[in-house]
Scaffold this active site. Structure first.
Site, PDB file in Angstrom:
ATOM      1  N   HIS A 138       0.814  -1.226   0.000  1.00 40.32           N
ATOM      2  CA  HIS A 138       0.000   0.000   0.000  1.00 40.32           C
ATOM      3  C   HIS A 138       0.847   1.276   0.000  1.00 40.32           C
ATOM      4  O   HIS A 138       0.293   2.370  -0.080  1.00 40.32           O
ATOM      5  CB  HIS A 138      -0.922   0.048   1.225  1.00 40.32           C
ATOM      6  CG  HIS A 138      -1.944  -1.042   1.274  1.00 40.32           C
ATOM      7  ND1 HIS A 138      -2.801  -1.307   0.232  1.00 40.32           N
ATOM      8  CD2 HIS A 138      -2.240  -1.950   2.252  1.00 40.32           C
ATOM      9  CE1 HIS A 138      -3.584  -2.326   0.560  1.00 40.32           C
ATOM     10  NE2 HIS A 138      -3.258  -2.736   1.775  1.00 40.32           N
ATOM     11  N   ASP A 173      -3.266 -11.255  -1.260  1.00 42.89           N
ATOM     12  CA  ASP A 173      -3.688 -10.600  -0.014  1.00 42.89           C
ATOM     13  C   ASP A 173      -5.158 -10.181  -0.180  1.00 42.89           C
ATOM     14  O   ASP A 173      -5.628  -9.970  -1.297  1.00 42.89           O
ATOM     15  CB  ASP A 173      -2.795  -9.364   0.183  1.00 42.89           C
ATOM     16  CG  ASP A 173      -2.952  -8.696   1.535  1.00 42.89           C
ATOM     17  OD1 ASP A 173      -2.094  -8.911   2.394  1.00 42.89           O
ATOM     18  OD2 ASP A 173      -3.929  -7.931   1.720  1.00 42.89           O
ATOM     19  N   HIS A 175      -6.482  -7.425   0.501  1.00 39.52           N
ATOM     20  CA  HIS A 175      -6.588  -6.017   0.113  1.00 39.52           C
ATOM     21  C   HIS A 175      -5.956  -5.778  -1.256  1.00 39.52           C
ATOM     22  O   HIS A 175      -4.952  -6.400  -1.598  1.00 39.52           O
ATOM     23  CB  HIS A 175      -5.882  -5.122   1.141  1.00 39.52           C
ATOM     24  CG  HIS A 175      -6.429  -5.248   2.527  1.00 39.52           C
ATOM     25  ND1 HIS A 175      -5.881  -6.084   3.470  1.00 39.52           N
ATOM     26  CD2 HIS A 175      -7.484  -4.635   3.115  1.00 39.52           C
ATOM     27  CE1 HIS A 175      -6.591  -5.993   4.595  1.00 39.52           C
ATOM     28  NE2 HIS A 175      -7.558  -5.134   4.409  1.00 39.52           N
ATOM     29  N   ASP A 262      -4.537 -12.614   5.289  1.00 39.97           N
ATOM     30  CA  ASP A 262      -5.758 -11.982   5.808  1.00 39.97           C
ATOM     31  C   ASP A 262      -6.992 -12.409   5.009  1.00 39.97           C
ATOM     32  O   ASP A 262      -8.094 -11.917   5.239  1.00 39.97           O
ATOM     33  CB  ASP A 262      -5.626 -10.457   5.840  1.00 39.97           C
ATOM     34  CG  ASP A 262      -4.982  -9.885   4.597  1.00 39.97           C
ATOM     35  OD1 ASP A 262      -4.798 -10.638   3.608  1.00 39.97           O
ATOM     36  OD2 ASP A 262      -4.632  -8.684   4.606  1.00 39.97           O
TER      37      ASP A 262
END
Length: 342
Positions: A138, A173, A175, A262
């Site tokens: 990110h 992931d 995200h 996650d």
């Protein structure tokens, strides 16, 4: 590159365990050390072509290949215990990216571990390099975000691409990899594919199907947003029908994998219901391309489940989880689960 001679490298050292995020932050840097400890206790880090390699610490020059000088200066000031409100514009000192002493030192080691893996692959020394302390997808060139200060994944992909390799970056992931996508949005030598929870329901609110790249990069940015509640069968259907044909068509020289955990059922910050069998299936398929793989950690906020998943990721990368006897012995450690919501 000779896969028969190249080693499988687990990249880790004690320094990566010395800079925890503040206690209030759900991101735990201790996970990588726990993975190391789990694998070591089971005798899965040595022998054959497996080796633990300490990272070389990244330099300012390494980081400047992607990050801006003013941004790195702000990180260094935080590292020295200084902070001013102007840094909020860089997303520093927020709930997601707290300001803490050691933040820059940790970044140098975590990024250094991913770059070390990329350099070992470029030198032909590694067929597999796994940095469980990496995956900061990110971070932008001049902005932090989502627990990420410096983008090791971008720098690792750049290192491989600078050696003339076509790079395939696959992010599993939960995200979307907004920072990585942005870095390569106009490039075709690094293809980014992200499978993630729909941005309408989860941070960072990006990663929609119409984000396909610009200019030279048009068509080389691929997003598969999936709904909350997604379980193994649906996720793997999307992977088999979309991702595998794209990798075949692209024909990469190296694969970079962000193996966030996650996505697992029971993760407190997301809404997928996957088991860690997904990680194994993804890796088994990637190994069939016969290309070197640089893998990183990523998200994973149920620490116990994450440690289990990344221990399994390493054994899958080493091609060892196919041994039924070993799997029977490992079941308790690696295949235990929360009560599955699905």
């Amino acid at each position: 590159y000779n896969p028969a001679m190249a080693k499988k490298m687990f990249i880790h050292n004690a320094e990566l365990e010395q800079f925890p995020y503040p206690d209030s932050c759900p991101f735990k840097t201790s996970r990588a050390g726990q993975v190391h400890k789990t694998l070591e206790s089971m005798g899965l880090l040595a022998g054959g072509d497996k080796v633990v390699v300490p990272p070389e610490r990244a330099t300012d020059a390494d980081l400047l290949k992607y990050h801006s000088e003013p941004y790195l200066k702000a990180l260094k000031r935080i590292d020295a215990g200084e902070y001013d409100m102007g840094m909020l514009a860089l997303q520093l000192g927020t709930g997601d990216c707290p300001a803490f002493e050691g933040v820059y030192q940790y970044a140098l080691w975590a990024v250094g571990a991913t770059i070390t893996g990329a350099r070992q692959i470029n030198a032909g020394n590694a067929s597999i390099a796994f940095n469980p302390s990496g995956g900061y997808h990110h971070a932008f060139d001049s902005m932090a975000g989502g627990f990420c200060y410096v983008n090791d994944v971008v720098l690792g992909c750049m290192e491989l691409a600078a050696a003339g390799k076509r790079v395939l970056f696959l992010d599993i992931d939960v995200h979307h990899c907004d920072g990585v996508q942005s870095a390569f949005y106009e490039r075709s030598d690094v293809m980014t594919i992200s499978m993630h929870q729909d941005g309408r329901t989860l941070f960072p609110g990006t990663g929609f199907t119409d984000e396909i790249g610009d200019g030279d990069g048009e068509g080389y940015s691929v997003n598969l947003p999936l709904p909350p509640g997604t379980y193994d069968e649906i996720w793997l259907k999307a992977f088999r029908e979309v991702v595998l044909p794209l990798i075949h068509a692209y024909g990469p020289d190296a694969i970079v994998l962000e193996a966030g955990a996650d996505t697992l059922a029971g993760d407190p910050l997301a809404g997928f219901s996957l088991t860690n069998n997904v990680h194994v299936e993804v890796i088994n398929n990637l190994l069939m391309f016969g290309k070197p793989i640089l893998a990183t950690g990523g998200g994973g906020y149920n620490v116990e489940n994450t440690v289990r998943a990344w221990s399994l990721v390493w054994t899958a990368l080493c091609g060892e989880q196919r041994d039924d006897d070993m799997m029977a012995g490992m079941g308790g450690v690696m295949l235990g689960t929360t009560e599955w919501a699905n």
